[in-house]
Design an enzyme around this catalytic site. Structure first.
Site, PDB file in Angstrom:
ATOM      1  N   LYS A  46       0.814  -1.212   0.000  1.00  0.00           N
ATOM      2  CA  LYS A  46       0.000   0.000   0.000  1.00  0.00           C
ATOM      3  C   LYS A  46       0.848   1.262   0.000  1.00  0.00           C
ATOM      4  O   LYS A  46       0.477   2.262  -0.607  1.00  0.00           O
ATOM      5  CB  LYS A  46      -0.937   0.024   1.212  1.00  0.00           C
ATOM      6  CG  LYS A  46      -2.106  -0.917   1.052  1.00  0.00           C
ATOM      7  CD  LYS A  46      -3.254  -0.498   1.962  1.00  0.00           C
ATOM      8  CE  LYS A  46      -4.443  -1.428   1.777  1.00  0.00           C
ATOM      9  NZ  LYS A  46      -5.502  -1.173   2.752  1.00  0.00           N
ATOM     10  N   LYS A 106      -7.125 -10.397  -7.656  1.00  0.00           N
ATOM     11  CA  LYS A 106      -8.300 -10.437  -6.800  1.00  0.00           C
ATOM     12  C   LYS A 106      -9.310  -9.372  -7.200  1.00  0.00           C
ATOM     13  O   LYS A 106      -8.920  -8.275  -7.592  1.00  0.00           O
ATOM     14  CB  LYS A 106      -7.877 -10.152  -5.348  1.00  0.00           C
ATOM     15  CG  LYS A 106      -8.061 -11.317  -4.420  1.00  0.00           C
ATOM     16  CD  LYS A 106      -7.633 -10.958  -3.020  1.00  0.00           C
ATOM     17  CE  LYS A 106      -8.801 -10.458  -2.201  1.00  0.00           C
ATOM     18  NZ  LYS A 106      -8.522 -10.371  -0.768  1.00  0.00           N
ATOM     19  N   LYS A 149     -12.030  -3.326  -4.760  1.00  0.00           N
ATOM     20  CA  LYS A 149     -12.717  -2.048  -4.943  1.00  0.00           C
ATOM     21  C   LYS A 149     -11.764  -0.977  -5.453  1.00  0.00           C
ATOM     22  O   LYS A 149     -12.204   0.069  -5.917  1.00  0.00           O
ATOM     23  CB  LYS A 149     -13.451  -1.593  -3.677  1.00  0.00           C
ATOM     24  CG  LYS A 149     -12.675  -1.648  -2.407  1.00  0.00           C
ATOM     25  CD  LYS A 149     -13.633  -1.403  -1.222  1.00  0.00           C
ATOM     26  CE  LYS A 149     -13.129  -2.056   0.047  1.00  0.00           C
ATOM     27  NZ  LYS A 149     -14.156  -2.170   1.078  1.00  0.00           N
TER      28      LYS A 149
END
Ligand code: TRP
Length: 345
Positions: free
Chosen positions: A114, A207, A210
């Site tokens: 991230k 995967k 969102k």
């Protein structure tokens, strides 16, 4: 109901939930309510580890709550609330900031992903994120945590924190009457049923997420019937017909994903789906898949939309859940403060 077992899990209120959250997590959460005391949290404190527009955050918290309930979480049976309403999370997270070691956090792959290259500019909260997650679980002394693969490392860290706390404070913990078991339990991951790993509709090796820029890559729990059908029609496939055996899905990630989704939506096994559709072209399979997805998800979207029209009612449910969560966490936090050596009144 097993009295010594308690389930805790959470999802971040960032954007709307999708089919991966539903098949991979929520179905398990719903199942666990039947046998366990469950606490399901909308983790808004975690969400702000990266920037959130305040008005959107508010909306997302309500939206995720509405989706939980529309999908079948029962807010009377289980505790459903947003994290920031229960101060125990932040308080215990601070104590855990002082228990966990920098070196432990430095190994967390999610932070590395991230934060990316611009590590220096990541928030301190993003780095300490797993300590807050450990606090979420241990503030209730939860023993079972339904999580996906990507959260296993964080859960291991929570176990390490629980163990180090039990060791560091061994003397006061024993004095408080806890024997060898220590004060905090070792929370375990739970995977019940065929936890389905749902992949992107545009790339069967990634995967469903969102944060994917393409909305065609996922089916949102707020999508209407036409949108769901269109996304299924556009899903990436390969040119071969469907195989008749599971073996034949190897090396065909898109085919494997769509068959897995169909199986999960209809409660069938992958093999039985292939027995029915083996030899068919994707075009006909996709029609069935779209139908199954619409049958299962459209009622959830409708119910969420209905709930969203009454935000006061959603806020009332969250307030009620928060009060019940506080009632469990407060006596645990009192003991924690005594153990650590704080004075309280
Ligand atoms: N980190 C989890 C995720 O992104 C969400 C989460 C926060 C969580 N606290 C938790 C999950 C405690 C399980 C238990 O998916």
């Amino acid at each position: 109901m097993k009295f010594n077992e308690r389930v805790f899990s959470g999802m971040q209120p960032t954007g709307s939930l999708h089919l991966g959250n539903y098949l991979g997590a929520m179905l398990q959460w719903i199942e666990l309510q039947k046998s366990h005391e469950c606490i399901y949290c909308v983790v808004d404190l975690h969400a702000i580890t990266v920037w959130q527009e305040p008005e959107e955050l508010k909306r997302s918290i309500r939206q995720v709550t509405a989706a939980y309930i529309a999908a079948g979480l029962d807010p009377k049976r289980s505790i459903v609330f947003n994290q920031s309403q229960v101060s125990a999370h932040a308080e215990l997270a601070w104590i855990f900031n002082c228990v966990a070691r920098l070196g432990w956090l430095a190994r967390m792959t999610q932070f590395k992903e991230k934060a990316g290259k611009d590590r220096e500019n990541a928030s301190v909260g993003l780095y300490a994120y797993p300590n807050l997650m450990a606090a979420d679980i241990l503030a209730y002394r939860a023993t079972h945590v339904p999580v996906g693969d990507d959260q296993k490392q964080h859960l291991e860290l929570a176990r390490d924190i629980a163990q180090k706390f039990n060791n560091d404070f061994r003397a006061p913990i024993e004095k408080a009457g806890y024997g060898d078991g220590g004060f905090f339990p070792q929370p375990e991951p739970v995977i019940i049923g065929p936890a389905t790993r749902v992949m992107s509709l545009r790339d069967g090796t990634k995967k469903m997420s969102k944060s994917d820029p393409s909305d065609l890559s996922r089916i949102n729990l707020t999508d209407d019937a036409d949108t769901i059908a269109r996304k299924v029609q556009k899903a990436k496939t390969d040119p071969e017909p469907l195989p008749s055996e599971a073996e034949g899905l190897k090396g065909r990630p898109e085919a494997e994903n769509l068959v897995g989704i169909y199986a999960a939506l209809t409660g069938a096994t992958v093999q039985s789906v292939l027995s029915t559709f083996g030899g068919s072209q994707f075009s006909s399979f996709k029609k069935e898949l779209a139908e199954a997805a619409v049958a299962r998800l459209a009622p959830i979207a409708d119910e969420s939309a209905r709930l969203m029209q009454d935000p006061t009612e959603i806020d009332r449910i969250l307030a009620d859940g928060a009060a019940r969560a506080r009632a469990i966490a407060a006596p645990i936090m009192d003991e924690v403060k005594d153990i650590v050596g704080f004075i309280r009144s």
